[in-house]
Design a protein around this motif. Structure first.
Motif, PDB file in Angstrom:
ATOM      1  N   VAL A  33       2.613 -13.329  17.551  1.00 45.75           N
ATOM      2  CA  VAL A  33       2.011 -14.202  16.528  1.00 45.75           C
ATOM      3  C   VAL A  33       0.657 -14.714  16.983  1.00 45.75           C
ATOM      4  CG1 VAL A  33       4.274 -14.837  15.596  1.00 45.75           C
ATOM      5  CG2 VAL A  33       3.208 -16.313  17.328  1.00 45.75           C
ATOM      6  N   GLY A  34       0.494 -14.841  18.310  1.00 47.06           N
ATOM      7  CA  GLY A  34      -0.789 -15.304  18.835  1.00 47.06           C
ATOM      8  C   GLY A  34      -1.915 -14.330  18.568  1.00 47.06           C
ATOM      9  N   ALA A  35      -1.561 -13.043  18.425  1.00 52.30           N
ATOM     10  CA  ALA A  35      -2.587 -12.043  18.117  1.00 52.30           C
ATOM     11  C   ALA A  35      -3.228 -12.289  16.763  1.00 52.30           C
ATOM     12  CB  ALA A  35      -1.976 -10.641  18.154  1.00 52.30           C
ATOM     13  N   ASP A  36      -2.533 -13.003  15.885  1.00 55.56           N
ATOM     14  CA  ASP A  36      -3.089 -13.367  14.580  1.00 55.56           C
ATOM     15  C   ASP A  36      -3.549 -14.816  14.550  1.00 55.56           C
ATOM     16  OD1 ASP A  36      -2.411 -10.816  13.866  1.00 55.56           O
ATOM     17  OD2 ASP A  36      -1.333 -11.381  12.033  1.00 55.56           O
ATOM     18  N   LEU A  61       9.297  -4.831  13.961  1.00 55.90           N
ATOM     19  CA  LEU A  61       8.774  -5.551  15.123  1.00 55.90           C
ATOM     20  C   LEU A  61       7.913  -4.638  15.980  1.00 55.90           C
ATOM     21  CD1 LEU A  61       8.662  -7.929  17.123  1.00 55.90           C
ATOM     22  CD2 LEU A  61      10.910  -7.209  17.977  1.00 55.90           C
ATOM     23  N   LEU A  62       8.368  -3.414  16.199  1.00 59.67           N
ATOM     24  CA  LEU A  62       7.603  -2.470  17.007  1.00 59.67           C
ATOM     25  C   LEU A  62       6.276  -2.109  16.345  1.00 59.67           C
ATOM     26  CD1 LEU A  62      10.583  -0.266  18.168  1.00 59.67           C
ATOM     27  CD2 LEU A  62       9.024  -1.480  19.691  1.00 59.67           C
ATOM     28  N   HIS A  63       6.306  -1.928  15.027  1.00 57.89           N
ATOM     29  CA  HIS A  63       5.076  -1.607  14.299  1.00 57.89           C
ATOM     30  C   HIS A  63       4.069  -2.747  14.407  1.00 57.89           C
ATOM     31  CE1 HIS A  63       2.428  -0.094  11.143  1.00 57.89           C
ATOM     32  NE2 HIS A  63       2.446  -1.320  10.630  1.00 57.89           N
ATOM     33  N   GLU A 114       0.298  -2.518  16.270  1.00 53.76           N
ATOM     34  CA  GLU A 114      -0.929  -2.841  15.540  1.00 53.76           C
ATOM     35  C   GLU A 114      -1.742  -3.917  16.258  1.00 53.76           C
ATOM     36  OE1 GLU A 114      -2.233  -1.534  12.542  1.00 53.76           O
ATOM     37  OE2 GLU A 114      -0.810   0.028  13.124  1.00 53.76           O
ATOM     38  N   ARG A 115      -1.065  -4.730  17.069  1.00 51.01           N
ATOM     39  CA  ARG A 115      -1.737  -5.863  17.728  1.00 51.01           C
ATOM     40  C   ARG A 115      -1.914  -5.647  19.223  1.00 51.01           C
ATOM     41  NH1 ARG A 115       0.562  -6.908  13.272  1.00 51.01           N
ATOM     42  NH2 ARG A 115      -0.190  -8.575  11.883  1.00 51.01           N
TER      43      ARG A 115
END
Length: 296
Positions: free
Chosen positions: A198-201, A252-254, A258-259
């Protein structure tokens, strides 16, 4: 002994062997509760703060163990415990030894057998907190071994934290300790992975964590349900089946790919779930995966 005894308050005298951070915290909690406390450490200077608070510093291990009917040892490892206690086995006879040194279940059972052979009451323990948590009622300390010793000293042990009696098998406290630490690291790992995701966003860990903690309460309810299924060997998929969760883990893996988030933890979950589905257990509950961890 180098120091004058502290004032006797009527509380049971206790000896603490080993004054690292944890041993010092144990001794401090006993002193704070009014127990006359004798301490010993290989480096005598580590007892200075405790003696200033009223503890008695023993010059030798033999002096320390003869000062109290209850002797608590908390040192580096099993080898250090054995080296410390073997020479004073005769002095320990008729007393209760509480071993709060971390070790394996096998080492705990070996120590219990040694104690029994020398007429020593024995309890093995697992401290499920950091030194700062010693003395708090919310902190668990696990005990296993002599039921008579636990009953006789329960009130004193409660000074250190909530005493949990696991029964007469001396190895169980160490076994529970190992399992609970594994659970802790798994929870930490899952939370850190989710926090990175979530931190990646741009979501702060402080914003995500209260939601995660509320979710863990729900997860705890599933553990209660699954425990009964594991004990019965019956895994009805009446909540969420493994095949449904196998599909969900792909999301979750996808999201992680992506991040640029390391996906090794969810990949392990997917591997375990995919194996269960391939073996014909896709309609079972997640608890079925306990078989993946069991010895064949």
């Amino acid at each position: 002994m180098n120091d004058a005894p502290g004032t006797h308050t009527g509380a049971a005298p206790v000896t603490v062997l080993g004054l690292g951070r944890m041993g010092s915290a144990l001794a401090a909690a006993l002193l704070a509760a009014g127990h006359p406390t004798t301490v010993w450490n290989r480096t005598p200077g580590k007892a200075d703060a405790l003696t200033a608070a009223g503890a008695v510093r023993a010059d030798t291990v033999a002096d320390a163990v003869t000062a109290s009917g209850l002797v608590v040892v908390c040192v580096l490892d099993h080898a250090a415990t054995s080296a410390l206690l073997e020479p004073v086995a005769g002095s320990l006879a008729g007393r209760t030894l509480v071993n709060l040194t971390s070790g394996s279940p096998e080492q705990a059972r070996e120590m219990a057998a040694w104690a029994s052979g020398h007429g020593i009451g024995y309890l093995d323990g697992g401290i499920m907190t950091t030194p700062e948590g010693v003395g708090l009622r919310t902190s668990m300390i696990l005990y296993s071994g002599s039921p008579e010793a636990f009953a006789a000293h329960r009130a004193t042990l409660a000074v250190l934290g909530d005493p949990i009696d696991l029964g007469p098998d001396a190895g169980l406290a160490s076994l529970y300790d190992a399992g609970l630490l594994g659970l802790m690291w798994s929870v930490f790992g899952g939370w850190l992975h989710a926090t990175a995701l979530v931190g990646a966003d741009g979501v702060a860990a402080g914003a995500f964590t209260p939601v995660a903690l509320r979710w863990l309460t729900t997860v705890g309810g599933f553990l209660d349900r699954y425990a009964g299924q594991i004990d019965a060997g019956h895994y009805p998929g009446d909540d969420a089946t493994i095949d449904v969760q196998l599909a969900a883990v792909e999301h979750l893996l996808h999201a992680g790919r992506e991040r640029g988030v390391d996906g090794r933890l969810p990949e392990l979950h997917r591997e375990l779930m995919a194996k269960a589905v391939a073996e014909g257990h896709g309609g079972d509950s997640y608890a079925r995966l306990v078989d993946a961890f069991r010895r064949p």
